[in-house]
Design a protein around this motif. Structure first.
Motif, PDB file in Angstrom:
ATOM      1  N   THR A 184       0.838  -1.205   0.000  1.00 27.71           N
ATOM      2  CA  THR A 184       0.000   0.000   0.000  1.00 27.71           C
ATOM      3  C   THR A 184       0.869   1.249   0.000  1.00 27.71           C
ATOM      4  O   THR A 184       0.895   2.010   0.961  1.00 27.71           O
ATOM      5  CB  THR A 184      -0.964   0.016   1.206  1.00 27.71           C
ATOM      6  N   ARG A 202      -4.669   1.705   3.779  1.00 26.57           N
ATOM      7  CA  ARG A 202      -4.136   0.470   4.342  1.00 26.57           C
ATOM      8  C   ARG A 202      -5.184  -0.242   5.196  1.00 26.57           C
ATOM      9  O   ARG A 202      -5.226  -1.474   5.251  1.00 26.57           O
ATOM     10  CB  ARG A 202      -2.892   0.767   5.172  1.00 26.57           C
ATOM     11  N   HIS A 213      -7.162  -2.315   2.814  1.00 26.08           N
ATOM     12  CA  HIS A 213      -6.389  -3.442   2.281  1.00 26.08           C
ATOM     13  C   HIS A 213      -6.112  -4.514   3.330  1.00 26.08           C
ATOM     14  O   HIS A 213      -5.787  -5.649   2.988  1.00 26.08           O
ATOM     15  CB  HIS A 213      -5.073  -2.949   1.690  1.00 26.08           C
ATOM     16  N   PRO A 259      -4.500   0.568  -4.757  1.00 25.72           N
ATOM     17  CA  PRO A 259      -3.056   0.850  -4.726  1.00 25.72           C
ATOM     18  C   PRO A 259      -2.674   2.103  -5.499  1.00 25.72           C
ATOM     19  O   PRO A 259      -1.617   2.687  -5.266  1.00 25.72           O
ATOM     20  CB  PRO A 259      -2.439  -0.399  -5.356  1.00 25.72           C
TER      21      PRO A 259
END
Length: 223
Positions: A97, A128, A131, A160
């Motif tokens: 990330t 983040r 993710h 990303p």
């Protein structure tokens, strides 16, 4: 410039001093920002099973084996056949990330759950967190390229390069660059991490080993 020279030497195979007996010592961040990330992953590919690199190598060798004798360069068709390598790159970008966050200004009063974000205030979106959300990515701290099998995340679940209209316009070019680099690297070089137990740092930039994954790069001798 040092980063570009290192990549050029690998892709063009012009480093006459590098042999399997005299490996080059290099922090992977010197390979260039995106390419270094692709090799480092969370701690490194060495923090996962040997099978990840092995499966990548099998895929790349199979592409070369099917190539017509007169063909010497990669084609877009071949790149599209690199399904497993594409999953490895997506999984690496999820864990790393490197686009950590983005600010957004509230254009009007907004209620989020029990909270009020007044007009004019700025909110900090932390990619983040998304993710690493176990509801989206089970066991999120594990480097697992196979999680991308038959999995297509929503636009707001994998960011990303940003999201929607504000995503990086060069995202496809960046991924293409990583694929081409790793194709040549996997087939022609080996990476020996010097400190596999190096601690991992998560801030202030992207996730990476504290020592920047210091490693020796071995050129594979071709019979």
């Amino acid at each position: 410039m040092e980063k570009l020279v290192f990549i050029y030497q690998i892709l063009q195979n012009i480093d006459s001093t590098s042999t399997s007996n005299s490996p080059a010592l290099v922090p992977t961040h010197q390979m260039g920002h995106r390419n270094g990330l692709a090799i480092v992953g969370r701690k490194s590919w060495f923090a996962t099973t040997v099978g990840i690199l092995g499966q990548n190598e099998v895929e790349q060798e199979e592409i070369i084996r099917r190539r017509p004798p007169i063909q010497t360069r990669l084609t877009l068709k071949e790149i599209r056949q690199m399904e497993y390598l594409s999953k490895v790159i997506d999984e690496t970008m999820r864990l790393v990330t490197f686009s950590l966050t983005v600010f957004r200004e509230a254009k009007s009063d907004v209620n989020i759950n029990i909270y009020l974000v007044p007009k004019g205030w700025r909110a900090l979106a932390w990619f983040r967190t998304i993710h690493y959300d176990p509801k989206i990515y089970p066991n999120p701290m594990e480097f697992n390229p196979s999680r991308w099998d038959n999995f297509i995340p929503k636009a707001t679940e994998f960011m990303p390069f940003g999201v929607r209209g504000r995503s990086c316009p060069g995202n496809e070019l960046a991924k293409l660059e990583i694929i081409v680099f790793l194709h040549h690297f996997i087939l022609n070089y080996r990476l020996e991490q010097l400190n596999p137990k190096s601690p991992v740092m998560y801030l202030p930039q992207h996730t990476r080993p504290v020592d920047n994954c210091m490693a020796r790069v071995h050129k594979i001798s071709k019979a």
